[in-house]
Design a protein around this motif. Structure first.
Motif, mmCIF file in Angstrom:
data_model
loop_
_atom_site.group_PDB
_atom_site.id
_atom_site.type_symbol
_atom_site.label_atom_id
_atom_site.label_comp_id
_atom_site.label_asym_id
_atom_site.label_seq_id
_atom_site.Cartn_x
_atom_site.Cartn_y
_atom_site.Cartn_z
ATOM 1 N N THR A 234 -8.545 -5.976 -4.849
ATOM 2 C CA THR A 234 -7.543 -5.034 -4.318
ATOM 3 C C THR A 234 -6.146 -5.658 -4.354
ATOM 4 O O THR A 234 -5.147 -4.950 -4.502
ATOM 5 C CB THR A 234 -7.933 -4.605 -2.873
ATOM 6 O OG1 THR A 234 -9.291 -4.211 -2.905
ATOM 7 C CG2 THR A 234 -7.102 -3.448 -2.368
ATOM 8 N N TYR A 235 -6.082 -6.981 -4.235
ATOM 9 C CA TYR A 235 -4.766 -7.661 -4.305
ATOM 10 C C TYR A 235 -4.143 -7.560 -5.700
ATOM 11 O O TYR A 235 -2.966 -7.799 -5.859
ATOM 12 C CB TYR A 235 -4.904 -9.130 -3.880
ATOM 13 C CG TYR A 235 -4.951 -9.270 -2.379
ATOM 14 C CD1 TYR A 235 -3.782 -9.430 -1.639
ATOM 15 C CD2 TYR A 235 -6.152 -9.204 -1.693
ATOM 16 C CE1 TYR A 235 -3.822 -9.531 -0.254
ATOM 17 C CE2 TYR A 235 -6.206 -9.296 -0.311
ATOM 18 C CZ TYR A 235 -5.033 -9.467 0.395
ATOM 19 O OH TYR A 235 -5.054 -9.551 1.764
ATOM 20 N N GLY A 236 -4.981 -7.218 -6.680
ATOM 21 C CA GLY A 236 -4.463 -7.069 -8.041
ATOM 22 C C GLY A 236 -4.069 -5.637 -8.352
ATOM 23 O O GLY A 236 -3.246 -5.395 -9.227
ATOM 24 N N ILE A 237 -4.649 -4.671 -7.626
ATOM 25 C CA ILE A 237 -4.386 -3.269 -8.001
ATOM 26 C C ILE A 237 -3.543 -2.513 -6.985
ATOM 27 O O ILE A 237 -2.862 -1.557 -7.339
ATOM 28 C CB ILE A 237 -5.704 -2.487 -8.276
ATOM 29 C CG1 ILE A 237 -6.718 -2.723 -7.147
ATOM 30 C CG2 ILE A 237 -6.307 -2.844 -9.611
ATOM 31 C CD1 ILE A 237 -8.042 -1.984 -7.338
ATOM 32 N N SER A 238 -3.565 -2.946 -5.728
ATOM 33 C CA SER A 238 -2.833 -2.185 -4.711
ATOM 34 C C SER A 238 -1.331 -2.424 -4.831
ATOM 35 O O SER A 238 -0.885 -3.547 -5.057
ATOM 36 C CB SER A 238 -3.303 -2.604 -3.313
ATOM 37 O OG SER A 238 -2.418 -2.089 -2.356
ATOM 38 N N LYS A 239 -0.565 -1.343 -4.658
ATOM 39 C CA LYS A 239 0.906 -1.463 -4.720
ATOM 40 C C LYS A 239 1.472 -1.712 -3.324
ATOM 41 O O LYS A 239 2.624 -2.067 -3.166
ATOM 42 C CB LYS A 239 1.523 -0.146 -5.240
ATOM 43 C CG LYS A 239 1.045 0.278 -6.613
ATOM 44 C CD LYS A 239 2.001 -0.251 -7.692
ATOM 45 C CE LYS A 239 1.550 0.084 -9.088
ATOM 46 N NZ LYS A 239 0.211 -0.384 -9.454
#
Ligand code: SF4
Length: 429
Positions: A234-239
């Motif tokens: 999620t740290y890679g995809i969440s804005k």
């Protein structure tokens, strides 16, 4: 969590006619919402009640309620020791507070309500409207703990792990957004153990992210064993998920981690850090440390220092071990106070060095700040960086609730100081 709970208690007692007062010496009801994590919590409660007693010596006695984890842990003793307390209510029984107040007022019989009933509590709290209008607001998604670290009272005061229904949380997040909230901090004693049907914390973050008014999402407090791959990804995809990961490690020694019953090793922790850094290089860590846990020798202490050096935590909490009655650790032999005080001093200096270095590195940079409010005794404004660092700056009223660009001119250990960058001054890429 107590701040969140206090606000929900207030949203509840409003229904039976209570209002908040700033004139505390005229109040007709005192509710102390207590925390059992720090040392001397119990004594602070008696001290505060002593102060109320003194102020009301010549007036009608107010209704005195003690809520929270001290109430849960010390219920019988509190009613026995302090006759001024009318009602003791544990953290999983808040939903009954209106009935209990009315029962007390009708019968004038002192009451102890410390049953664990998280399911009915959250069912009830899901029905009352969260009235928080702050820019940054807490939202409890999970409570309790099944991990039983040997030093901790949470499993005894907050009960077993319980996760609120996914839809209820999204509904509450939408109400917060309608109230003007821009940042949501998801809360739980073991927040990343969240599990409701097939939903996990990562699903919650990605769903809340869809609410356009919500600009930032954070969560606290996590356990390393629940840093699952979906959450790491999620740290890679969440804005909107902020890059500060607060992940308590408590000690850098495997021997001490085992004695604490933390159920993970130092290498597991470093592995999580590396995976997160690979996915999002902006990620930085903060942690909690217990110094002088029984059995900690010089080698264990050095291992903790080594871990601090490796991870470069940017802000952390560190405390000397203090035992809690009823825990396994309370039966262990304490380390000499002079040794633990010295170790704490060394650790804190190391942690502060990282904090200062991080803040200094931002001088002359332009960073994103969520503007929270105008300061009370100054013309300056207050906001926070992505890493939660307080930022004080010259700004404009109309920017409250927005993310603005701030040029950092100065810093100290805890705070960044700067000025707002006008859009016209920003270089167009
Ligand atoms: S995981 Fe956290 S809340 Fe649970 S027992 Fe350990 S320290 Fe306490």
């Amino acid at each position: 969590m107590n701040e969140y709970d206090s606000n929900r208690i207030f949203d509840t007692v409003k229904e039976i006619g209570f209002t908040q007062t700033n004139n505390i010496d005229e109040a007709n009801c005192y509710l102390l919402n207590t925390c059992h994590i720090r040392d001397k919590a119990k004594e602070k409660v008696y001290h505060e009640i002593g102060r109320v007693k003194k102020n009301f010596r010549l007036k009608n006695k107010p209704l005195v309620i003690v809520a929270g984890c001290v109430a849960q842990a010390e219920n019988e003793e509190m009613l026995k020791r302090e006759p001024y307390i009318d009602l003791v209510i544990g953290p999983q029984a808040y939903h009954k507070i209106n009935n209990k107040i009315e029962e007390y007022l009708n019968k004038q019989k002192r009451l102890d309500e410390t049953e664990f009933d998280a399911i009915s509590k959250f069912k009830y709290l899901g029905k009352i409207k969260n009235s928080s209008k702050k820019i940054s607001s807490f939202l409890t998604i999970q409570e309790g703990c099944d991990k039983f670290c040997h030093f901790c009272v949470v499993p005894f005061t907050r009960g077993p792990e319980y996760s609120r229904p996914f839809r209820k949380i999204i509904q509450e997040a939408k109400i917060l957004a309608e109230n003007g909230v821009k940042e949501i901090i998801l809360l739980g004693q073991n927040v990343n153990a969240y599990q409701n049907d097939n939903y996990r914390l990562s699903n919650l973050i990605l769903e809340i992210e869809k609410i356009p008014e919500i600009l930032r999402i954070r969560f606290t407090t996590s356990h390393p064993n629940d840093m699952t791959d979906d959450l790491i990804e999620t740290y890679g995809i969440s804005k909107k998920l902020m890059p500060l990961v607060h992940l308590p490690v408590q000690s850098g020694s495997d021997k001490i981690l085992e004695s604490m019953n933390r159920k993970h090793q130092v290498k597991d922790y470093i592995n999580i850090y590396k995976k997160l850094k690979e996915i999002n290089s902006a990620v930085k860590f903060s942690s909690d440390f217990i110094i002088g846990y029984p059995g900690e020798d010089e080698k264990d202490f050095k291992n903790t220092l080594d871990l601090i050096k490796e991870i470069e935590f940017i802000n952390s909490y560190s405390f000397i071990f203090s035992s809690r009655p009823g825990t396994i650790a309370s039966k262990l032999q304490l380390i000499d106070n002079r040794i633990t005080s010295k170790r704490l001093e060394i650790i804190q200096q190391k942690l502060f060095d990282h904090q200062i270095k991080m803040n200094k590195s931002l001088e002359n940079d332009i960073i994103d700040v969520l503007v929270e409010n105008k300061m009370q005794k100054s013309s300056k404004f207050f906001g926070r960086s992505e890493y939660m660092t307080p930022v004080i700056f010259d700004g404009y009223e109309e920017d409250i609730g927005k993310i603005v660009k701030i040029k950092i001119n100065k810093s100290n250990k805890n705070t960044l100081f700067g000025e707002i960058v006008k859009k016209s001054k920003l270089k167009v890429a």
